[in-house]
Design a protein around this motif. Structure first.
Motif, PDB file in Angstrom:
ATOM      1  N   ASP A 185       0.824  -1.211   0.000  1.00 58.18           N
ATOM      2  CA  ASP A 185       0.000   0.000   0.000  1.00 58.18           C
ATOM      3  C   ASP A 185       0.857   1.261   0.000  1.00 58.18           C
ATOM      4  OD1 ASP A 185      -2.343  -1.481   0.015  1.00 58.18           O
ATOM      5  OD2 ASP A 185      -2.466  -1.496   2.195  1.00 58.18           O
ATOM      6  N   GLU A 186       1.984   1.190   0.675  1.00 54.49           N
ATOM      7  CA  GLU A 186       2.892   2.333   0.759  1.00 54.49           C
ATOM      8  C   GLU A 186       4.255   1.908   0.220  1.00 54.49           C
ATOM      9  OE1 GLU A 186       2.697   5.002   3.679  1.00 54.49           O
ATOM     10  OE2 GLU A 186       0.567   4.712   3.963  1.00 54.49           O
ATOM     11  N   PRO A 187       4.992   2.817  -0.393  1.00 57.91           N
ATOM     12  CA  PRO A 187       6.317   2.451  -0.929  1.00 57.91           C
ATOM     13  C   PRO A 187       7.245   1.911   0.166  1.00 57.91           C
ATOM     14  CG  PRO A 187       5.675   4.640  -1.678  1.00 57.91           C
ATOM     15  CD  PRO A 187       4.667   4.221  -0.649  1.00 57.91           C
ATOM     16  N   VAL A 188       7.953   0.854  -0.173  1.00 54.38           N
ATOM     17  CA  VAL A 188       8.942   0.289   0.748  1.00 54.38           C
ATOM     18  C   VAL A 188      10.344   0.728   0.360  1.00 54.38           C
ATOM     19  CG1 VAL A 188       7.537  -1.701   1.413  1.00 54.38           C
ATOM     20  CG2 VAL A 188       9.077  -1.884  -0.550  1.00 54.38           C
ATOM     21  N   ALA A 189      10.458   1.328  -0.827  1.00 57.68           N
ATOM     22  CA  ALA A 189      11.756   1.814  -1.307  1.00 57.68           C
ATOM     23  C   ALA A 189      11.536   3.075  -2.136  1.00 57.68           C
ATOM     24  CB  ALA A 189      12.441   0.747  -2.151  1.00 57.68           C
ATOM     25  N   GLU A 190      12.397   4.059  -1.891  1.00 57.42           N
ATOM     26  CA  GLU A 190      12.312   5.322  -2.623  1.00 57.42           C
ATOM     27  C   GLU A 190      13.428   5.462  -3.650  1.00 57.42           C
ATOM     28  OE1 GLU A 190       9.901   7.587  -2.287  1.00 57.42           O
ATOM     29  OE2 GLU A 190       8.890   6.550  -0.661  1.00 57.42           O
ATOM     30  N   SER A 191      14.475   4.657  -3.518  1.00 58.87           N
ATOM     31  CA  SER A 191      15.625   4.769  -4.412  1.00 58.87           C
ATOM     32  C   SER A 191      16.021   3.380  -4.905  1.00 58.87           C
ATOM     33  CB  SER A 191      16.811   5.400  -3.678  1.00 58.87           C
ATOM     34  OG  SER A 191      17.302   4.506  -2.682  1.00 58.87           O
ATOM     35  N   TYR A 192      16.878   3.380  -5.897  1.00 58.68           N
ATOM     36  CA  TYR A 192      17.399   2.128  -6.446  1.00 58.68           C
ATOM     37  C   TYR A 192      18.077   1.312  -5.345  1.00 58.68           C
ATOM     38  CZ  TYR A 192      19.941  -1.073  -9.490  1.00 58.68           C
ATOM     39  OH  TYR A 192      20.430  -2.208 -10.099  1.00 58.68           O
ATOM     40  N   GLU A 193      18.905   1.969  -4.541  1.00 57.72           N
ATOM     41  CA  GLU A 193      19.648   1.276  -3.483  1.00 57.72           C
ATOM     42  C   GLU A 193      18.701   0.669  -2.446  1.00 57.72           C
ATOM     43  OE1 GLU A 193      20.334   4.422  -4.563  1.00 57.72           O
ATOM     44  OE2 GLU A 193      22.114   3.885  -5.725  1.00 57.72           O
ATOM     45  N   GLU A 194      17.662   1.426  -2.062  1.00 55.84           N
ATOM     46  CA  GLU A 194      16.688   0.907  -1.096  1.00 55.84           C
ATOM     47  C   GLU A 194      15.930  -0.286  -1.678  1.00 55.84           C
ATOM     48  OE1 GLU A 194      14.140   4.141   0.012  1.00 55.84           O
ATOM     49  OE2 GLU A 194      15.659   5.073   1.287  1.00 55.84           O
ATOM     50  N   ALA A 195      15.579  -0.205  -2.948  1.00 54.50           N
ATOM     51  CA  ALA A 195      14.860  -1.306  -3.592  1.00 54.50           C
ATOM     52  C   ALA A 195      15.729  -2.560  -3.639  1.00 54.50           C
ATOM     53  CB  ALA A 195      14.429  -0.905  -5.001  1.00 54.50           C
ATOM     54  N   GLU A 196      16.991  -2.386  -3.987  1.00 52.91           N
ATOM     55  CA  GLU A 196      17.909  -3.527  -4.045  1.00 52.91           C
ATOM     56  C   GLU A 196      18.066  -4.160  -2.659  1.00 52.91           C
ATOM     57  OE1 GLU A 196      21.976  -4.447  -6.379  1.00 52.91           O
ATOM     58  OE2 GLU A 196      22.006  -2.621  -5.175  1.00 52.91           O
ATOM     59  N   GLU A 197      18.219  -3.333  -1.653  1.00 47.52           N
ATOM     60  CA  GLU A 197      18.355  -3.839  -0.288  1.00 47.52           C
ATOM     61  C   GLU A 197      17.082  -4.560   0.159  1.00 47.52           C
ATOM     62  OE1 GLU A 197      18.867  -1.944   4.120  1.00 47.52           O
ATOM     63  OE2 GLU A 197      20.158  -1.126   2.540  1.00 47.52           O
ATOM     64  N   PHE A 198      15.930  -4.006  -0.188  1.00 48.64           N
ATOM     65  CA  PHE A 198      14.668  -4.640   0.183  1.00 48.64           C
ATOM     66  C   PHE A 198      14.545  -6.011  -0.474  1.00 48.64           C
ATOM     67  CE2 PHE A 198      10.246  -5.695  -0.345  1.00 48.64           C
ATOM     68  CZ  PHE A 198       9.775  -5.539   0.944  1.00 48.64           C
ATOM     69  N   LEU A 199      14.874  -6.106  -1.749  1.00 48.82           N
ATOM     70  CA  LEU A 199      14.798  -7.394  -2.446  1.00 48.82           C
ATOM     71  C   LEU A 199      15.728  -8.411  -1.806  1.00 48.82           C
ATOM     72  CD1 LEU A 199      14.632  -6.196  -6.162  1.00 48.82           C
ATOM     73  CD2 LEU A 199      12.760  -7.094  -4.759  1.00 48.82           C
ATOM     74  N   GLU A 200      16.913  -7.970  -1.408  1.00 42.02           N
ATOM     75  CA  GLU A 200      17.843  -8.866  -0.720  1.00 42.02           C
ATOM     76  C   GLU A 200      17.281  -9.318   0.620  1.00 42.02           C
ATOM     77  OE1 GLU A 200      21.494  -6.657  -0.524  1.00 42.02           O
ATOM     78  OE2 GLU A 200      21.881  -6.896  -2.666  1.00 42.02           O
ATOM     79  N   ASP A 201      16.704  -8.383   1.374  1.00 39.09           N
ATOM     80  CA  ASP A 201      16.167  -8.703   2.699  1.00 39.09           C
ATOM     81  C   ASP A 201      15.022  -9.711   2.629  1.00 39.09           C
ATOM     82  OD1 ASP A 201      18.000  -7.020   3.873  1.00 39.09           O
ATOM     83  OD2 ASP A 201      16.572  -5.400   4.260  1.00 39.09           O
TER      84      ASP A 201
END
Length: 85
Positions: A19-35
């Motif tokens: 419902d809400e963004p979990v990542a705002e940047s490329y780096e945050e998105a990559e880290e989230f996918l890893e987590d």
């Protein structure tokens, strides 16, 4: 490590799953996918196999149902990214 295609696709389409963004940047998105240990696969057959092995009941799902599942992101190259929320 995830391909640039996976990270950018997730960053752009994360609203399908959350419902809400979990990542705002490329780096945050990559880290989230890893987590969350997201998985990249090449075909719907592999999507079906992965979800089945993860305990999801996919036996009655069509290929279109699999593609429409909120945790399955179709990649521009034709593969799929599976993100379990």
């Amino acid at each position: 490590m995830y391909t640039e295609e996976c990270v950018n696709t997730f960053l752009k389409e994360q609203g399908r799953l959350y419902d809400e963004p979990v990542a705002e940047s490329y780096e945050e998105a990559e880290e989230f996918l890893e987590d969350c240990m997201a998985v990249e696969v090449r075909s719907l057959r592999e999507v079906r196999k992965y979800l089945d092995e993860a305990g999801a009941d996919v036996s009655g799902m069509s290929d279109q149902d699999l593609e429409d599942a909120c945790e399955v992101f179709r990649l521009p190259s034709g593969g799929y990214l599976i993100v379990e929320g």
